[in-house]
Design an enzyme around this catalytic site. Structure first.
Site, mmCIF file in Angstrom:
data_model
loop_
_atom_site.group_PDB
_atom_site.id
_atom_site.type_symbol
_atom_site.label_atom_id
_atom_site.label_comp_id
_atom_site.label_asym_id
_atom_site.label_seq_id
_atom_site.Cartn_x
_atom_site.Cartn_y
_atom_site.Cartn_z
ATOM 1 N N GLY A 119 32.938 8.236 55.778
ATOM 2 C CA GLY A 119 34.115 8.489 54.950
ATOM 3 C C GLY A 119 35.136 7.368 55.032
ATOM 4 O O GLY A 119 35.737 6.981 54.020
ATOM 5 N N ARG A 166 40.772 15.117 60.772
ATOM 6 C CA ARG A 166 41.429 15.797 61.887
ATOM 7 C C ARG A 166 42.130 14.811 62.820
ATOM 8 O O ARG A 166 43.037 15.165 63.550
ATOM 9 C CB ARG A 166 40.399 16.611 62.678
ATOM 10 C CG ARG A 166 39.904 17.832 61.942
ATOM 11 C CD ARG A 166 38.915 18.586 62.795
ATOM 12 N NE ARG A 166 37.861 17.671 63.273
ATOM 13 C CZ ARG A 166 36.875 18.044 64.072
ATOM 14 N NH1 ARG A 166 36.800 19.288 64.499
ATOM 15 N NH2 ARG A 166 35.961 17.174 64.447
ATOM 16 N N SER A 226 23.263 7.330 50.443
ATOM 17 C CA SER A 226 22.467 6.512 51.355
ATOM 18 C C SER A 226 23.023 5.110 51.461
ATOM 19 O O SER A 226 23.548 4.572 50.492
ATOM 20 C CB SER A 226 21.012 6.430 50.875
ATOM 21 O OG SER A 226 20.269 5.570 51.709
ATOM 22 N N LYS A 271 18.202 13.567 48.484
ATOM 23 C CA LYS A 271 18.586 12.824 49.686
ATOM 24 C C LYS A 271 17.711 13.240 50.875
ATOM 25 O O LYS A 271 17.320 12.406 51.698
ATOM 26 C CB LYS A 271 20.064 13.071 50.025
ATOM 27 C CG LYS A 271 20.552 12.360 51.301
ATOM 28 C CD LYS A 271 20.321 10.855 51.248
ATOM 29 C CE LYS A 271 21.034 10.056 52.317
ATOM 30 N NZ LYS A 271 21.224 10.590 53.615
ATOM 31 N N HIS A 289 14.533 11.482 50.443
ATOM 32 C CA HIS A 289 14.815 10.078 50.785
ATOM 33 C C HIS A 289 14.732 9.882 52.295
ATOM 34 O O HIS A 289 14.084 8.953 52.787
ATOM 35 C CB HIS A 289 16.204 9.719 50.248
ATOM 36 C CG HIS A 289 16.799 8.460 50.804
ATOM 37 N ND1 HIS A 289 17.330 8.377 52.072
ATOM 38 C CD2 HIS A 289 16.946 7.226 50.262
ATOM 39 C CE1 HIS A 289 17.779 7.146 52.270
ATOM 40 N NE2 HIS A 289 17.557 6.434 51.189
ATOM 41 N N ASN A 290 15.365 10.751 53.034
ATOM 42 C CA ASN A 290 15.359 10.582 54.488
ATOM 43 C C ASN A 290 13.985 10.872 55.090
ATOM 44 O O ASN A 290 13.567 10.230 56.056
ATOM 45 C CB ASN A 290 16.417 11.484 55.139
ATOM 46 C CG ASN A 290 17.808 10.927 54.998
ATOM 47 O OD1 ASN A 290 18.125 10.311 53.972
ATOM 48 N ND2 ASN A 290 18.646 11.119 55.993
ATOM 49 N N GLU A 329 12.103 7.867 54.654
ATOM 50 C CA GLU A 329 12.636 6.913 55.641
ATOM 51 C C GLU A 329 11.957 7.082 57.005
ATOM 52 O O GLU A 329 11.624 6.102 57.657
ATOM 53 C CB GLU A 329 14.147 7.173 55.729
ATOM 54 C CG GLU A 329 14.948 6.294 56.627
ATOM 55 C CD GLU A 329 16.386 6.830 56.702
ATOM 56 O OE1 GLU A 329 17.034 6.997 55.641
ATOM 57 O OE2 GLU A 329 16.857 7.127 57.816
#
Lengths: 303, 303, 303, 303
Positions: free
Chosen positions: D12, D31, D112, D166, D169-170, D173
């Site tokens: 992020g 946080r 990704s 995703k 995708h992983n 991977e």
């Protein structure tokens, strides 16, 4: 009948016992004079009445090839050599051709049963000529388990077929053992199952998965319920590798047998170069936490 | 003792026979009136003397959950329900909690043995409270094989442990079957081995790989030596999938069991999308020959 | 520099083009007179100025061994032979020893890049003596891609190291292709994902899985979105098999590369003997439904 | 455009940088007050102009579900929430339904690129309604890599499709990494190959196996040629498990991805219960040498 037996290790020693108990005249030779009946291979050959039958039960590879070559010199036309060890089947035609030069016959015999065979009998798979098989049948009948001959003995085919069948037998064995082992580990990992050895014992009668290997696993758990006296380091002794190689040669998919073999390889690695590479990659792309070698431990975050 | 038995399919029907042969008073219910002893579940509940024991032997999933829910309404405080089907163990606490609201006990019992269980007995793995297990023991004793109780029966743990153990049992079964199958295929592919069924039969006594599944494979080959009456399309019935999922949940490596499961998936694909993708890649980078769909066949060269 | 190039198939033909474009004097020989620059190997040897460098680019195995043996007769002390084909690395010391008898040097060179190499350049892995490598460096520099030499060329080690590295390269390639293929199939199976080709294309920049193989898969899907023009029958060309065999030789776990290889084997089976055996077993113990060969279909029930 | 961004961890934080560099008005909440632009989620919601778009980039599972639930209270009809974390796709319809009650839209976006995404851009796979996707397109365009939109962004399908893509995708991977890792280990095991890092570097241009992961492995070997600073202990972060579970759900064979996952599980075991069981079996049937735990080592012989 009379038999020369070369190699009196764990297998050969027991086989001599079983054969003698069945009334056969076994003359054994071993490099260890304490257990050997003769002084030398030459002495063994001299003591046997022609036509001679000699069973070779020494480690596969160079020791067996060497013993067969020596027997090729010591024996004569009309004699018969049986290789009962775990030789690779590709050695068999070489051995047979070598002996044939001197008129000596050759059989290859896969022998299964381990240390239990002395009492239970051994499963036998034989390759070679029909006449040679017939000639040695009294020996095969004494070694195989009680019951119908065909349930403990097969003439699998020509020279090499016996060891090929034994190789496949051992490849299957790898797969069977790993299947039980994976199931065992999953049972131990489950919170709900509080008595894993009891579950395995309950499988020994009536269930689809009952087998002699299961009986042995139950026995092992009886003796050491958590298998705490063992480590997970597992050797392999060749036949599993050869099975996968032959599967590749014949384009036969062997995902289970190969997975069982690779699990043994991995079990012997203190630290896997492959998994270090995976760890390095995770670290590179994601800044993932990795386990650093040495005293300090790395910190990391999710990618 | 008296037992209500819900579900008289292949398994339940045989179990009723075996239990009656052992002297138990079995009242069976099945949707098929020709084999049912009662008209309805409600009728079954009415015919049983309290405290009642009802064994559920219907297909796993919705049918079992539905039956248990109905029994929760029909039975009373102090009664006992046993789910002997192949339910996923995660259903068990749900079922147990539902029944507990009305004071009804619950056991889950994994049952192995297939169509042979009627005569051989069934291997049983039970989850639940000790008192409930003791109460149903006469039934378990009648269903399990002859011999020591612990070799065909285990109280595996709390509710869910019986089905968890049965799930693992079936996962192992997948691995065992695939190991034999790979070995069988390799034997058939080898030129040297001319009598494959004979080799497998020779393994049935004395060898390390002897097992009941091997006996069955020998029997199948006796009946159809080339297995020519079958195709290689193999279904799976849930427990193999669950075993791999639980292995994943517990981070237990399960390469063999998962390979056996995936071999079944692949066996059912007329044409694999994944392998089409591999074929497409080979074609793209190397101009490799690919098998084109349709009437014309592609030509290609090595990369 | 001057180079003799034996073998003008898809790879050799393109390499001649690339080398000539880089200003090298390439004399090519191929059995096909339409593309050959010379009439025979002997003619090629005669046309080259000593000390000669000859690159062999013919199919691996017997064709390459034969060509190298002929060159051993035609070339002279101080000449150099480079095998750029996909030979098994175990052939290399044999070839090198044979040539060394006549004072001829030998390099083995793994070449990757497929039909794209003509424009993109080829990745090169070379085994042999440093002096020989240096001597052929202008050729390697012309064949490899633009950019730093070490990003498209490596002197991997002694004779055999180049082909060993290429073998491993191709083994990895099998694993990579299968990984993408499994993911592709799963995407096509998911209801939620409505545009699978778009997803794969979106991976070509920025993602962790971006690669040249992915670009090729995207290209294949652009050309044929459902891969409907292909079947899932996938050949293998040797290096994958050798990689698994070498993994076994070195006790290196290779579950992914072997799984990719076995998936290809399975893709080529119209009906799997192994899966027939599994089907037979399911039928034997459980009366499970099996798919019967022929016009009638079997009925069955759950065990 | 204006964007609220919840979660300023490694991902992020970088995304905020990239978005601001592209001219967007990003208000971040974390946080950790040192990096947060606002005091609370409520404060974030108050600072955004309606209709608001909020991107959630917090750990998958409970943290994300919790954040979405809170946003469901704080946001209003017409607002839009985008979950860019690695949530399981099954969470997405739950989240979407929850938000829909208050008229809030929902997109799931697989992201990704790891720590490199800040500079290279992130590959994006989005699930949800077309209108919502269009609305957030300026954000997607800023996050994705330079180049054609479709090479770094896909609208994969309805809600859930982005995270499903995703996840796959992983999973891919995992397979890719393991393929390179197995090849790397085999290269290190071969005597002939004396410069393994050089071989891998030579693959980075022109070869079939070139990829970004390979570039990273080369980089890792540049920094630590023997990977001696790492151990082979490899974590997994969820998506690989889910991929195999979904493969099972859809009956898609996934031997490579599952093998890669299981290799990670095994890498984390100091001592494998399964391999102990195999060792116990070998010991039982053959008197094989086994590695005993503790100070003394067992002796054994071949069976």
């Amino acid at each position: 009948m009379q038999l020369g037996l070369v190699g009196l290790g764990k297998m050969g020693f027991n086989m001599r016992e079983r054969l003698r108990a069945a009334g056969h005249d076994v003359i054994g030779y071993d490099r260890n004079p304490e257990i050997s009946d003769t002084e030398s291979l030459a002495d063994l050959a001299a003591k046997l009445d022609a036509p001679r039958v000699v069973w070779v039960m020494v480690p596969a590879g160079e020791p067996t090839r060497q013993t067969v070559a020596e027997l090729g010199e010591l024996l004569s036309d009309g004699d018969l050599v049986i290789d009962g060890g775990n030789s690779r089947f590709t050695d068999d035609t070489v051995n047979a051709d070598l002996l044939a030069k001197n008129g000596i016959g050759y059989l290859d015999c896969g022998v299964s049963g381990g240390v239990w065979g002395k009492d239970n009998g051994y499963g036998l798979m034989v390759g070679g000529a029909e006449a040679d098989v017939e000639r040695a049948m009294p020996i095969f009948d004494a070694l195989r388990p009680e019951g119908p001959r065909e349930e403990g003995f097969a003439h699998a085919g020509a020279v090499g077929a016996g060891h090929f069948a034994k190789m496949v037998h051992n490849g299957i064995e790898y797969g069977l053992m790993q299947a039980y082992a994976e199931g065992y580990e999953l049972l131990t990992a489950a919170e709900a199952v509080t008595d894993v050895p009891a579950v395995l014992k309950a499988w020994t009668r009536g269930t689809v998965v009952r087998s002699w290997l299961l009986d042995l696993l139950v026995k092992a758990l009886d003796e050491d319920p958590g298998l705490s006296e063992l480590t997970g380091y597992v050797e392999d002794s060749g036949e599993g590798r050869w099975t996968v190689e032959e599967a590749i040669n014949h384009a036969v998919p062997a995902p289970v047998i190969s997975a069982a073999l690779f699990a043994r390889f991995a079990s012997r690695q203190a630290d896997s170069p492959a998994m270090k590479a995976v760890s390095a990659l995770r670290n590179q792309f994601g800044g993932h936490a990795v386990h650093k070698a040495g005293p300090t431990s790395g910190a990391g975050e999710v990618k």
